[in-house]
Design a protein around this motif. Sequence first.
Motif, PDB file in Angstrom:
ATOM      1  N   ASP A 177      54.972-100.833 -12.569  1.00  0.00           N
ATOM      2  CA  ASP A 177      56.137-101.545 -12.047  1.00  0.00           C
ATOM      3  C   ASP A 177      56.343-102.850 -12.806  1.00  0.00           C
ATOM      4  N   ASN A 178      55.284-103.622 -12.933  1.00  0.00           N
ATOM      5  CA  ASN A 178      55.379-104.906 -13.623  1.00  0.00           C
ATOM      6  C   ASN A 178      55.571-104.746 -15.128  1.00  0.00           C
ATOM      7  N   LEU A 179      54.821-103.813 -15.736  1.00  0.00           N
ATOM      8  CA  LEU A 179      54.929-103.615 -17.174  1.00  0.00           C
ATOM      9  C   LEU A 179      56.318-103.116 -17.555  1.00  0.00           C
ATOM     10  N   LEU A 180      56.812-102.107 -16.811  1.00  0.00           N
ATOM     11  CA  LEU A 180      58.130-101.570 -17.121  1.00  0.00           C
ATOM     12  C   LEU A 180      59.231-102.574 -16.790  1.00  0.00           C
ATOM     13  N   SER A 181      59.014-103.367 -15.734  1.00  0.00           N
ATOM     14  CA  SER A 181      59.976-104.431 -15.439  1.00  0.00           C
ATOM     15  C   SER A 181      60.077-105.381 -16.622  1.00  0.00           C
ATOM     16  N   ALA A 182      58.934-105.663 -17.239  1.00  0.00           N
ATOM     17  CA  ALA A 182      58.923-106.530 -18.418  1.00  0.00           C
ATOM     18  C   ALA A 182      59.619-105.860 -19.596  1.00  0.00           C
ATOM     19  N   LEU A 183      59.224-104.615 -19.879  1.00  0.00           N
ATOM     20  CA  LEU A 183      59.755-103.934 -21.056  1.00  0.00           C
ATOM     21  C   LEU A 183      61.238-103.603 -20.922  1.00  0.00           C
ATOM     22  N   TYR A 184      61.698-103.400 -19.679  1.00  0.00           N
ATOM     23  CA  TYR A 184      63.097-103.049 -19.477  1.00  0.00           C
ATOM     24  C   TYR A 184      64.012-104.263 -19.322  1.00  0.00           C
ATOM     25  N   SER A 185      63.438-105.430 -19.056  1.00  0.00           N
ATOM     26  CA  SER A 185      64.281-106.593 -18.790  1.00  0.00           C
ATOM     27  C   SER A 185      65.145-106.955 -19.989  1.00  0.00           C
ATOM     28  N   PHE A 186      64.520-107.048 -21.176  1.00  0.00           N
ATOM     29  CA  PHE A 186      65.320-107.424 -22.341  1.00  0.00           C
ATOM     30  C   PHE A 186      66.313-106.336 -22.738  1.00  0.00           C
ATOM     31  N   PRO A 187      65.904-105.038 -22.819  1.00  0.00           N
ATOM     32  CA  PRO A 187      66.912-104.009 -23.098  1.00  0.00           C
ATOM     33  C   PRO A 187      68.043-104.013 -22.075  1.00  0.00           C
ATOM     34  N   GLY A 188      67.706-104.311 -20.803  1.00  0.00           N
ATOM     35  CA  GLY A 188      68.747-104.387 -19.780  1.00  0.00           C
ATOM     36  C   GLY A 188      69.750-105.478 -20.094  1.00  0.00           C
ATOM     37  N   GLY A 189      69.239-106.652 -20.491  1.00  0.00           N
ATOM     38  CA  GLY A 189      70.138-107.738 -20.874  1.00  0.00           C
ATOM     39  C   GLY A 189      70.883-107.433 -22.157  1.00  0.00           C
ATOM     40  N   TYR A 190      70.198-106.822 -23.119  1.00  0.00           N
ATOM     41  CA  TYR A 190      70.804-106.463 -24.406  1.00  0.00           C
ATOM     42  C   TYR A 190      71.979-105.508 -24.197  1.00  0.00           C
ATOM     43  N   LEU A 191      71.743-104.442 -23.401  1.00  0.00           N
ATOM     44  CA  LEU A 191      72.802-103.463 -23.153  1.00  0.00           C
ATOM     45  C   LEU A 191      73.948-104.063 -22.356  1.00  0.00           C
ATOM     46  N   SER A 192      73.621-104.971 -21.440  1.00  0.00           N
ATOM     47  CA  SER A 192      74.672-105.623 -20.663  1.00  0.00           C
ATOM     48  C   SER A 192      75.567-106.461 -21.564  1.00  0.00           C
ATOM     49  N   ASP A 193      74.957-107.214 -22.479  1.00  0.00           N
ATOM     50  CA  ASP A 193      75.746-108.000 -23.418  1.00  0.00           C
ATOM     51  C   ASP A 193      76.538-107.100 -24.375  1.00  0.00           C
TER      52      ASP A 193
END
Length: 407
Positions: free
Chosen positions: A67-83
């Motif tokens: 949960d924590n590791l994937l939250s970390a790894l997905y946070s930046f791609p989530g922001g990247y895709l949103s932008d």
Amino acid sequence: MNQERVPRRSITGVIRSFFALNSSMIALLAMVVLVGMGEKMAERFLPLYLMAVGGTTWAVGSLNGMDNLLSALYSFPGGYLSDLLGYKKALIVFNLVAMVGYVIVILVPTWWAVLIGAVFFISWTAISLPAIMSLVSKAVPKDKRTMGVSLHSLTRRIPMALGPLVGGALIQVFGRIKGVRISFGVALLLGAVAIVLEVFFIEEDPDAGKKDRAVHLRDSIRFITPDLRNLLISDILIRFAEQIPYAFVVLWVVDRNGITPLQFGVLTTIEMVTAMLVYIPIAILADRNSKKPFVLTTFVFFTAFPIVLYFSRSFPALCGAFVLRGLKEYGEPTRKALIMDLAPENAKASTFGTYYLLRDLIVSVAAFGAAWLWNRGPGVNFFTAAAFGAAGTIYFAVFGRDLKSAV
């Protein structure tokens, strides 16, 4: 003599203005309720489900670590895709990803299927949060940003309060295995409804398609200012305090103290209702006063919870412990609003995602190690968590900047 009459604003207009509500915000809040309701019906009971389908405490610890590791790894791609795509299209994609995970758990009732499915559904909050914060920052005026974040945080707690209650009732009636699988079936249906809302009611991101390129990770790291860095360090220590006992709270309550799954759902409801009651008053005060005291008080509650939980062995005592757990949300919207205020206007989602990438990547170490601490005794787990919380609280008290002066 004719006098010009000044039109009075309707009550609805006053409410919409006070809470910074518009069509996009209303659709966002409805989506958060739908997706969150489906998610939280099962998420709090996954440790029990893992044990029921043949998993061990190491599987439980691995789930929380993931949960924590994937939250970390997905946070930046989530922001990247949103932008890159705009928050509307990004949210649709993220919901579809979560639904894939639900299908895996429904079709394959084994502990390893949960871990595989979690790669998809456990990511929703982390991967979608940068897009949600970007939507809030663009959909509401800057002087209402803390209110907008608080309203989102408050609304998130509605399914977090009701979901475990319904999920606990399903487990009580159908058993741990069938009850959790039914919960994921409901989550799949609610996720589909949420996508319909996103398609028809959330307005397009005004900046979607206008960027020459999305912000890269190396650029976003440079946006972490000294003020954000101090907040990040203290936040990491506080999240150690939260995540070390997190996955084992339900085992402590249900298996160690004989509380039923339905009663655990009631405890979660108490926690979330407590959080909801403090959000709006704190949002108003935080917009008008110094913000550091609110965040510092939040850190104190994070630190105190595992200690109080250890000494809570009856349902009434646990009710008090979960009230305290709800109060730890006291200053969370203020902290999130600060991150968005300090991020560049054209890269808010990426900067927010980078902050969470750095934080959760480090915190995942504690989550993976939590099973080792639990196997040496609940007290070892809980008091180690409290020690990290105390360190984070002291660090922020000494080095944390007054948040109002940073905005």
